[in-house]
Design an enzyme around this catalytic site. Structure first.
Site, PDB file in Angstrom:
ATOM      1  N   CYS A  66      -4.778  -3.064   3.183  1.00 17.89           N
ATOM      2  CA  CYS A  66      -4.413  -2.732   4.560  1.00 17.89           C
ATOM      3  C   CYS A  66      -5.605  -2.806   5.529  1.00 17.89           C
ATOM      4  CB  CYS A  66      -3.739  -1.370   4.592  1.00 17.89           C
ATOM      5  SG  CYS A  66      -2.711  -1.084   6.061  1.00 17.89           S
TER       6      CYS A  66
ATOM      7  N   GLU B 176       0.840  -1.189   0.000  1.00 16.17           N
ATOM      8  CA  GLU B 176       0.000   0.000   0.000  1.00 16.17           C
ATOM      9  C   GLU B 176       0.883   1.250   0.000  1.00 16.17           C
ATOM     10  OE1 GLU B 176      -3.710   1.809   2.603  1.00 16.17           O
ATOM     11  OE2 GLU B 176      -2.017   0.947   3.699  1.00 16.17           O
TER      12      GLU B 176
ATOM     13  N   LYS C 284      -9.448   1.035  -2.025  1.00 23.14           N
ATOM     14  CA  LYS C 284      -9.636   0.815  -0.601  1.00 23.14           C
ATOM     15  C   LYS C 284     -11.032   1.268  -0.214  1.00 23.14           C
ATOM     16  CE  LYS C 284      -7.096   1.542   3.739  1.00 23.14           C
ATOM     17  NZ  LYS C 284      -5.885   2.199   4.300  1.00 23.14           N
TER      18      LYS C 284
END
Length: 297
Positions: A156, A44, A122
């Site tokens: 993440c 990320e 994300k």
């Protein structure tokens, strides 16, 4: 079909110019290809090291994000060329991408050797992204059908929310990629424990790839801690602790492991426990997000 996956413990650097970045990426992927890797996973926000190419803006959070977003088409073309050259699937390091309304999302891109590309934004923002950086949540949740099997991406913090992974597993995910960027060992362990939990719950593989090293010139990625890990459920042919491979904390390197996506279906059908099948026995377990299937074959 078994194949080798390479998970990057990718060290952030201050880049001299675009050629420096291109040479670094080419060197890393040539090394992975020499080791026989067919899937390479970058972390990320690894793309944020490109902010160092513009000294005038790299110390400003908003301006550096806009600068990097402007480079993403060039970054993607480089990854597309390297995926074809090495016959490899590559999850590029995520970075900011500007939306039509001017907002930014944190986007990872999966490149196939045949030239196709899929994107995963994300979905759930951390406090830093919400309160300081102003990065917006993206959508939808996707699953990629590839020559290596069905691959999901949870960037993440997304890995810490079980329903996202569960939706991908129900859609057929065999491998879940979890690129991460954490500035403390607390953060690293949250993602690592999430990766191991998702592997156990879904009876599948998970792959964590972190950003490592310090960049005091960047307000976005100034400190980066972590270790790459490749995990499976602690059952059947997998290791007793579920750890297929684990790298040393904070070292810049690849972590390699040979994985067999065929084991996923076999274990889901006839494991010592059947976590995947028994999920629906939990109250409220039916409430899952939708998943868009993307063909990269």
């Amino acid at each position: 079909m078994t194949f080798i996956v390479a998970a990057a413990q990718y060290p952030v650097e201050r880049l001299a110019d675009w050629a420096h970045y291109a040479a670094k990426l080419e060197r890393w992927l040539a090394e992975a290809a020499d080791r026989g890797a067919r899937l390479a996973v970058f972390p990320e926000y690894g793309a944020m090291e490109l902010a160092s190419l513009d000294p005038a803006t790299m110390g400003d959070l908003a301006r550096s994000m806009a600068f990097v977003a402007g480079l993403m088409p060039r970054v993607d073309q480089l990854h597309r060329e390297l995926a074809a050259r090495h016959g490899m699937h590559i999850l590029a390091a995520s970075g900011p991408c500007r939306q039509g309304d001017g907002s930014f999302v944190n986007r990872a891109r999966l490149f196939a050797p045949n030239g196709k590309m899929g994107v995963q934004d994300k979905l759930i923002m951390t406090r830093f992204e919400r309160e300081t950086w102003g990065v917006s949540a993206g959508a939808p949740l996707r699953l990629f059908d590839t020559a290596l099997g069905r691959i999901g991406v949870l960037i993440c913090y997304d890995s810490e929310f079980p329903l996202l992974a569960r939706a991908q597993v129900e859609a057929g995910a065999q491998v879940l990629l979890m690129p991460s960027c954490t500035d403390s060992l607390h953060g690293y362990w949250r993602v690592r424990l999430a990766a191991q939990a998702r592997a156990m719950e879904g009876q599948c593989y998970t792959v964590q790839a972190p950003l490592v090293g310090n960049a005091d010139w960047s307000p976005a990625i100034d400190v980066n801690r972590g270790a790459a890990g490749i995990f499976g459920p602690p059952d059947g042919p997998f290791p007793d602790d579920g750890i297929v491979a684990l790298g040393p904390v904070d070292a810049g390197q690849w972590l390699y492991a040979e994985i067999d996506p065929g084991r996923v279906g076999a274990l889901q059908a006839d494991g010592a426990v059947l976590n995947m099948r028994h999920w629906t026995e939990q109250p409220g377990a039916a409430a899952l997000p939708g998943v868009s299937l993307v063909d990269l074959r």
